[in-house]
Design a protein around this motif. Structure first.
Motif, PDB file in Angstrom:
ATOM      1  N   ARG A   1       0.844  -1.185   0.000  1.00  0.00           N
ATOM      2  CA  ARG A   1       0.000   0.000   0.000  1.00  0.00           C
ATOM      3  C   ARG A   1       0.888   1.248   0.000  1.00  0.00           C
ATOM      4  N   GLU A   2       1.598   1.446  -1.115  1.00  0.00           N
ATOM      5  CA  GLU A   2       2.482   2.599  -1.238  1.00  0.00           C
ATOM      6  C   GLU A   2       1.705   3.906  -1.360  1.00  0.00           C
ATOM      7  N   ASP A   3       0.392   3.801  -1.564  1.00  0.00           N
ATOM      8  CA  ASP A   3      -0.434   4.997  -1.668  1.00  0.00           C
ATOM      9  C   ASP A   3      -0.758   5.600  -0.306  1.00  0.00           C
ATOM     10  N   ILE A   4      -0.505   4.847   0.759  1.00  0.00           N
ATOM     11  CA  ILE A   4      -0.804   5.341   2.102  1.00  0.00           C
ATOM     12  C   ILE A   4       0.224   6.387   2.522  1.00  0.00           C
ATOM     13  N   LYS A   5      -0.259   7.535   2.991  1.00  0.00           N
ATOM     14  CA  LYS A   5       0.626   8.578   3.489  1.00  0.00           C
ATOM     15  C   LYS A   5       0.599   8.569   5.016  1.00  0.00           C
ATOM     16  N   LEU A   6       1.777   8.492   5.628  1.00  0.00           N
ATOM     17  CA  LEU A   6       1.898   8.498   7.081  1.00  0.00           C
ATOM     18  C   LEU A   6       2.596   9.779   7.527  1.00  0.00           C
ATOM     19  N   ASN A   7       1.973  10.485   8.459  1.00  0.00           N
ATOM     20  CA  ASN A   7       2.543  11.716   8.997  1.00  0.00           C
ATOM     21  C   ASN A   7       3.020  11.462  10.429  1.00  0.00           C
ATOM     22  N   PRO A   8       4.332  11.536  10.684  1.00  0.00           N
ATOM     23  CA  PRO A   8       4.822  11.315  12.048  1.00  0.00           C
ATOM     24  C   PRO A   8       4.437  12.474  12.969  1.00  0.00           C
ATOM     25  N   VAL A   9       3.891  12.125  14.149  1.00  0.00           N
ATOM     26  CA  VAL A   9       3.489  13.150  15.120  1.00  0.00           C
ATOM     27  C   VAL A   9       3.976  12.724  16.505  1.00  0.00           C
ATOM     28  N   GLY A  10       3.987  13.661  17.421  1.00  0.00           N
ATOM     29  CA  GLY A  10       4.366  13.375  18.796  1.00  0.00           C
ATOM     30  C   GLY A  10       3.212  12.774  19.581  1.00  0.00           C
ATOM     31  N   SER A  11       3.514  12.229  20.753  1.00  0.00           N
ATOM     32  CA  SER A  11       2.472  11.620  21.596  1.00  0.00           C
ATOM     33  C   SER A  11       1.400  12.615  22.001  1.00  0.00           C
ATOM     34  N   ASP A  12       1.786  13.893  22.116  1.00  0.00           N
ATOM     35  CA  ASP A  12       0.823  14.906  22.541  1.00  0.00           C
ATOM     36  C   ASP A  12      -0.183  15.264  21.452  1.00  0.00           C
ATOM     37  N   PHE A  13       0.014  14.726  20.244  1.00  0.00           N
ATOM     38  CA  PHE A  13      -0.934  14.975  19.159  1.00  0.00           C
ATOM     39  C   PHE A  13      -2.279  14.323  19.472  1.00  0.00           C
ATOM     40  N   TYR A  14      -2.242  13.201  20.177  1.00  0.00           N
ATOM     41  CA  TYR A  14      -3.456  12.491  20.588  1.00  0.00           C
ATOM     42  C   TYR A  14      -3.529  12.519  22.116  1.00  0.00           C
ATOM     43  N   PRO A  15      -4.139  13.542  22.712  1.00  0.00           N
ATOM     44  CA  PRO A  15      -4.238  13.586  24.178  1.00  0.00           C
ATOM     45  C   PRO A  15      -5.015  12.380  24.701  1.00  0.00           C
ATOM     46  N   ARG A  16      -4.428  11.670  25.658  1.00  0.00           N
ATOM     47  CA  ARG A  16      -5.048  10.478  26.219  1.00  0.00           C
ATOM     48  C   ARG A  16      -4.931  10.510  27.732  1.00  0.00           C
ATOM     49  N   PRO A  17      -5.880   9.920  28.446  1.00  0.00           N
ATOM     50  CA  PRO A  17      -5.846   9.965  29.918  1.00  0.00           C
ATOM     51  C   PRO A  17      -4.600   9.336  30.519  1.00  0.00           C
ATOM     52  N   ALA A  18      -4.132   8.226  29.943  1.00  0.00           N
ATOM     53  CA  ALA A  18      -2.997   7.507  30.519  1.00  0.00           C
ATOM     54  C   ALA A  18      -1.681   7.909  29.870  1.00  0.00           C
ATOM     55  N   LYS A  19      -0.652   8.051  30.687  1.00  0.00           N
ATOM     56  CA  LYS A  19       0.693   8.281  30.167  1.00  0.00           C
ATOM     57  C   LYS A  19       1.246   6.963  29.602  1.00  0.00           C
ATOM     58  N   ARG A  20       2.037   7.072  28.535  1.00  0.00           N
ATOM     59  CA  ARG A  20       2.701   5.917  27.940  1.00  0.00           C
ATOM     60  C   ARG A  20       4.215   6.056  28.086  1.00  0.00           C
ATOM     61  N   PRO A  21       4.930   4.955  28.276  1.00  0.00           N
ATOM     62  CA  PRO A  21       6.389   5.033  28.330  1.00  0.00           C
ATOM     63  C   PRO A  21       6.959   5.508  26.991  1.00  0.00           C
ATOM     64  N   VAL A  22       7.929   6.394  27.040  1.00  0.00           N
ATOM     65  CA  VAL A  22       8.589   6.862  25.820  1.00  0.00           C
ATOM     66  C   VAL A  22       9.393   5.729  25.198  1.00  0.00           C
ATOM     67  N   CYS A  23      10.019   4.922  26.040  1.00  0.00           N
ATOM     68  CA  CYS A  23      10.776   3.755  25.564  1.00  0.00           C
ATOM     69  C   CYS A  23      10.575   2.616  26.546  1.00  0.00           C
ATOM     70  N   SER A  24       9.972   1.529  26.082  1.00  0.00           N
ATOM     71  CA  SER A  24       9.772   0.357  26.948  1.00  0.00           C
ATOM     72  C   SER A  24      10.212  -0.909  26.212  1.00  0.00           C
ATOM     73  N   VAL A  25      11.328  -0.794  25.497  1.00  0.00           N
ATOM     74  CA  VAL A  25      11.872  -1.935  24.758  1.00  0.00           C
ATOM     75  C   VAL A  25      12.229  -3.043  25.738  1.00  0.00           C
ATOM     76  N   LEU A  26      11.757  -4.254  25.465  1.00  0.00           N
ATOM     77  CA  LEU A  26      11.998  -5.394  26.342  1.00  0.00           C
ATOM     78  C   LEU A  26      13.238  -6.150  25.882  1.00  0.00           C
ATOM     79  N   ILE A  27      14.292  -6.076  26.681  1.00  0.00           N
ATOM     80  CA  ILE A  27      15.556  -6.733  26.354  1.00  0.00           C
ATOM     81  C   ILE A  27      15.563  -8.133  26.964  1.00  0.00           C
ATOM     82  N   ASN A  28      15.796  -9.122  26.132  1.00  0.00           N
ATOM     83  CA  ASN A  28      15.813 -10.521  26.553  1.00  0.00           C
ATOM     84  C   ASN A  28      17.237 -10.944  26.877  1.00  0.00           C
ATOM     85  N   THR A  29      17.499 -11.294  28.141  1.00  0.00           N
ATOM     86  CA  THR A  29      18.835 -11.749  28.540  1.00  0.00           C
ATOM     87  C   THR A  29      18.858 -13.199  29.009  1.00  0.00           C
TER      88      THR A  29
END
Length: 280
Positions: free
Chosen positions: A233-261
């Motif tokens: 679907r190369e016709d789809i246009k995606l616009n990158p926005v910040g988290s504050d673009f969609y105000p939501r009640p709950a805060k989300r982690p900026v980075c929660s990458v799960l490292i497997n050791t």
């Protein structure tokens, strides 16, 4: 081995039923056992004497948990798993509980290992962290597995939500431009891979905390990019926005990458996504 799977009609539960199909599987969903009714749940579980109990039932409406959903969120994500762990301990059975990357606050840019301290920033994350704390107090043969952004075939149970992948594909039939959050970096998890990983863990590793996500990480924006690339679907246009673009009640982690050791490396999220889109 007799295995009890709770939440068996959900996205992950149905995959676990398949993965353990060579064993005696009791596949229960909410109509079969209300895990919030502890006494009745205990009585029914005790009567079946499973050797392994896997709990997939959970509350995952992150924003609703900030308000009217908070009570049921903590009941399903903390109190009920603790009660199930007590039953498992009473039976001498192993118990598997799924947690979340949201137990972390998101300030660690390099990602989080299994043993990093918990610092949730939302009520949902706090409920999962409380569940982990209670299970640690109860002890026994307990496995805590943390996934993130699970995708796969939608379950058949009541109230089961579609994954982000399916949501994007469905919405792309209606429009061809999206504003996508280009933050909240984490590791997607393919439900069939998580089910296989669960079996690998309980059969070959000691009780403890494990990370069950795919290798690699992405934002919502880069996740969507890969979805639309794979379905041509190369016709789809995606616009990158910040988290504050969609105000939501709950805060989300900026980075929660799960490292497997603790486990062999999982395959990449891109490879798992390609398989899902090819087969669905």
């Amino acid at each position: 081995m007799k295995i009890l799977i709770l939440g068996a009609k959900g996205m992950l539960g149905q995959e676990l039923v398949r993965v353990f199909s060579d064993h005696e599987v009791l596949a229960w969903d909410r109509e079969d056992c209300n895990i919030c009714d502890f006494e009745k749940a205990r009585e029914k579980i005790i009567s079946t004497t499973p050797s392994l109990i896997i709990n997939c039932a959970a509350y995952n409406n992150v924003d609703m948990a900030e308000g009217e959903g908070r009570e049921i969120c903590f009941k399903l994500n903390a109190e009920a798993p603790a009660n199930l762990a007590r039953v498992a301990k009473e039976l001498g059975a192993s118990f598997v509980q799924y947690s979340s990357d949201y137990v972390f606050g998101g300030t660690k840019e390099t990602g989080y290992t299994e043993d990093d301290p918990l610092d949730p920033i939302s009520e949902y994350g706090k409920s999962k962290a409380e569940g982990e704390r209670l299970l640690g107090e109860i002890g026994g043969k307990i496995y805590i597995i943390r996934p993130s952004r699970i995708f796969g075939v939608k379950g058949s149970g009541e109230g089961v939500k579609e994954s982000f992948v399916d949501l994007m594909i469905r919405l792309s039939a209606e429009k061809n431009e999206f504003d996508m959050v280009d933050s909240e970096l984490t590791s997607p998890t393919y439900a069939p891979d998580l089910a296989l990983r669960t079996r690998e863990i309980v059969e070959n590793h000691p009780p403890g905390i494990y990370h069950g996500a795919q290798d690699g990480a992405c934002t919502w924006y880069s996740f969507a990019q890969e979805i639309f690339r794979l379905i041509d679907r190369e016709d789809i246009k995606l616009n990158p926005v910040g988290s504050d673009f969609y105000p939501r009640p709950a805060k989300r982690p900026v980075c929660s990458v799960l490292i497997n050791t603790k486990l062999p490396p999982a395959r990449s999220w891109q490879e798992a996504l390609a398989e899902y889109l090819r087969d669905c």
